[in-house]
Enzyme design. Structure first.
Site: not given
Ligand code: G3I
Length: 454
Positions: A165, A207, A270, A272
Site C-alpha cells: 500500500e 501489494n 486479500e 473479500d
Molecule cells: O490483538 C489486539 C487485541 O489484543 C486488542 O485488544 C485489540 C484492541 O483494538 O486489538 C487487537 O489487534 C488488532 C488486530 O487487528 C487483531 O485483531 C488491531 O487493533 C487491529 O488494528 C488489527 O487490524 C488489522 C488491520 O489490517 C490493521 O490495519 C486487521 O486484523 C487485518 O485484517 C488488516 O489487514 C489489512 C492488510 O494487512 C492489508 N490490506 C488491508 C487489510 C484490511 O485492513
C-alpha cells in the site's frame, strides 16, 4: 477509518466505514488439501489448475477446531493476517519476536500448506519506535527489518509482500505520503533488493488495494513495475487485494493481464466481497484468474464471516458457523470450470543458463532452465515449451549436479533424472509453455535439460 472500495458495475464506489479497523518451503509442490479429492475442495480444485487457494490466518484461532478443520480441508496457502507485520515482529528496535508468525508457519508445514509473507514494509502497523523515526535512521531501520525478517523465514516463504500500500488513492497515480516515503523515493526498490539478498528463493511482490481495475492508482503501480523490470530491480509478482463491494470491475481481468504482460506473476491476495451478488462476484474473480496464465492463485482475507475485518458485511465463503455459503459453491464451480494452463515466471529472470532442443525432431517439446543461485543453494525453474503441435504429457531428463541435493520441487513428479508432468500441466498447447521447478542445496552447474513429449 474510512476506506473507499471500488467495486460493482462501472465505477460504483462503496464507502466502507470501519468502526474498529482498528510457505512450507518456498517452491513446495502445489499441495492438495490433505485427503481431498481433486475438485472437491478449494485447494484441490485450484491445484488441478496449477494454482493455489489460500486464506489469511490469525495465530490466535489455531486452537479452534472448527477454524482449523476448514483451514486444513480447503486451503493450501496461508497468509498471516497480522503476525508478520512490523509491529508484531520487531516491537522494540532490534529485538525480533516471531511467536505468532512461527506458530502459523509450523501449522502450514505440518499440513502441507505454503506461506505468503505479509508484509515487510507498510506505513500502517509500524511499531511506535519506527513511527517516531525519519530520514537515514529510519531508512537504516527499515532495511534491517527487511533483511532480518526475510532472513528468519528464508526458504519457507513462497512469496513476500515486500511493500504494501505505497500508492495514493485518487487520481494522482503517485506515491502515498508516509515516513517511509519521505526517506526517499528509492525506498521501495531498496526494500526489494534487500529482500532478494535475504531470501533469494522467495517471490517478491508489491501489494495494494483499489488497484483491481484499470485506474490512476493501478496505472501508477504498473509504471513502477515496468520501470523496475527494465532496470533489473528484483520484483516477481504483484498482489491485488481485491476488497470488493460487489462485482469486480469490468476490466479486472484486463488489468491482471497488463501486469502479467510485464513478466510478473499476479496474485489475488486479500479477497473479500460484500453485497447481494456475492456468489457471482466470487465466480468472476476466479474466472479472471484462471484466464490469466500468470495468475498464480487466490487468497481470501479470512475463513468465516466472523473472522473478517469487515465486521457485519459477511464478505467471506463460510458463515459464522463454518457452513459453506452460496459464494463457496460458486467459487468451487468456477475453479472446476475452464482455465488456462498456469505459467508463472521464476523468481528472477536471468537468461537461461542452458537449453536443449529436446532430443531432436519429433519429440515435440523443448526444455530450458533458469537458475537463481545463492551461497549454498539454488532454485531451478524449468520451462517446457510445446512444439508446433499440442502435447499431452512430457518428461524432462535433467540430472541433478553432483554434490547438489534436491530439497523440494513443484509442478512435477521426479524419478531420478526424469521429471514428468503432473495431472494439471501435461497438456500444453502448441507453442505454449508450462514450468516446474526445484530447490536444491549445492551449486547449479552444467544443467542441460532434454525434453520429450509423451
Ligand atoms: O490483538 C489486539 C487485541 O489484543 C486488542 O485488544 C485489540 C484492541 O483494538 O486489538 C487487537 O489487534 C488488532 C488486530 O487487528 C487483531 O485483531 C488491531 O487493533 C487491529 O488494528 C488489527 O487490524 C488489522 C488491520 O489490517 C490493521 O490495519 C486487521 O486484523 C487485518 O485484517 C488488516 O489487514 C489489512 C492488510 O494487512 C492489508 N490490506 C488491508 C487489510 C484490511 O485492513
Amino acid at each position: 477509518m474510512t476506506r473507499t472500495i471500488r467495486g460493482g458495475r462501472g465505477r460504483l464506489r462503496l464507502a466502507v466505514t470501519l468502526a474498529a479497523v482498528s510457505a512450507v518451503a518456498a517452491g513446495a509442490a502445489v499441495a492438495l488439501a490433505s485427503g481431498a479429492e481433486a475438485g472437491s475442495t478449494l485447494g484441490a480444485s485450484a491445484a488441478e489448475k496449477g494454482r493455489y487457494f489460500g486464506t489469511a490466518v490469525a495465530a490466535g484461532k489455531l486452537s479452534n477446531s472448527q477454524y482449523t478443520g476448514i483451514l486444513d480441508r480447503e486451503f493450501n496457502m496461508i497468509t498471516p493476517e497480522n503476525e508478520m507485520k512490523w509491529d508484531a515482529t520487531e516491537p522494540t528496535q532490534g529485538q525480533f519476536r516471531y511467536t505468532g508468525a512461527d506458530q502459523i508457519v509450523a501449522h502450514a508445514q505440518a499440513h502441507g500448506q505454503r506461506m505468503r509473507g505479509h508484509a515487510l514494509l507498510w506505513y500502517q502497523q509500524e511499531p511506535g519506535w519506527a513511527q517516531n523515526m525519519s530520514g537515514s535512521a529510519l531508512r537504516s531501520a527499515m532495511m534491517n527489518h527487511v533483511t532480518t525478517v526475510a532472513g528468519h523465514y528464508k526458504g519457507k516463504i513462497y512469496a513476500w509482500d515486500v511493500v504494501n500500500e505505497a500508492f495514493a488513492d485518487g487520481n494522482s497515480g503517485g506515491r502515498r505520503d508516509s515516513n517511509l516515503q519521505r526517506t526517499g523515493n528509492d525506498w521501495i526498490e531498496a526494500a526489494f533488493r534487500a529482500a532478494r539478498a535475504a531470501d533469494p528463493g522467495a517471490k517478491l511482490c508489491y501489494n495494494d488495494y483499489n488497484t483491481d481495475g484499470i485506474n490512476a492508482k493501478s496505472t501508477g503501480v504498473y509504471n513502477m513495475v515496468k520501470d523496475f523490470r527494465s532496470r533489473g530491480v528484483p520484483i516477481d509478482c504483484v498482489g491485488f487485494q481485491s476488497h470488493l463491494g460487489g462485482l469486480p470491475p469490468s476490466d479486472y481481468q484486463a488489468n491482471l493481464q497488463r501486469f502479467a504482460d510485464l513478466g510478473v506473476e499476479v496474485q489475488i491476495t486479500e479477497l473479500d466481497i460484500s453485497g447481494s451478488n456475492q456468489a457471482t462476484a466470487y465466480a468472476n474473480v476466479v474466472k479472471a484468474c484462471l484466464n490469466v496464465s500468470r495468475c498464480a492463485g487466490i487468497t481470501t482475507w479470512g475463513i468465516r464471516d466472523s473472522d473478517s475485518w469487515r465486521t457485519g458485511e459477511n464478505p467471506l465463503l463460510f458463515d459464522a458457523n463454518g457452513n459453506k455459503k452460496a459464494a463457496y459453491t460458486a467459487t468451487l464451480n468456477a475453479l472446476n470450470g475452464p482455465g488456462s494452463t498456469v505459467s508463472t515466471p521464476p523468481v528472477s529472470s536471468p537468461p537461461p543458463v542452458s537449453s536443449s532442443p529436446g532430443g531432436g525432431t519429433g519429440n515435440g517439446c523443448t526444455a530450458t532452465v533458469s537458475v537463481n543461485q545463492w551461497e549454498g543453494g539454488f532454485v531451478a525453474t524449468v520451462r517446457v515449451t510445446a512444439g508446433s503441435s499440442a502435447i499431452n504429457g512430457w518428461t524432462v531428463t535433467l540430472p541433478v549436479p553432483s554434490g547438489a541435493t534436491v530439497t523440494g520441487s513443484w509442478n512435477v513428479t521426479r524419478s531420478g533424472n526424469s521429471w514428468t508432468n503432473v495431472s494439471y500441466n501435461g497438456h500444453v498447447e502448441a507453442g505454449q509453455y508450462t514450468e516446474f521447478g526445484f530447490q536444491a542445496t549445492g551449486t547449479a552447474s552444467g544443467l542441460n535439460p532434454a525434453c520429450s513429449a509423451a
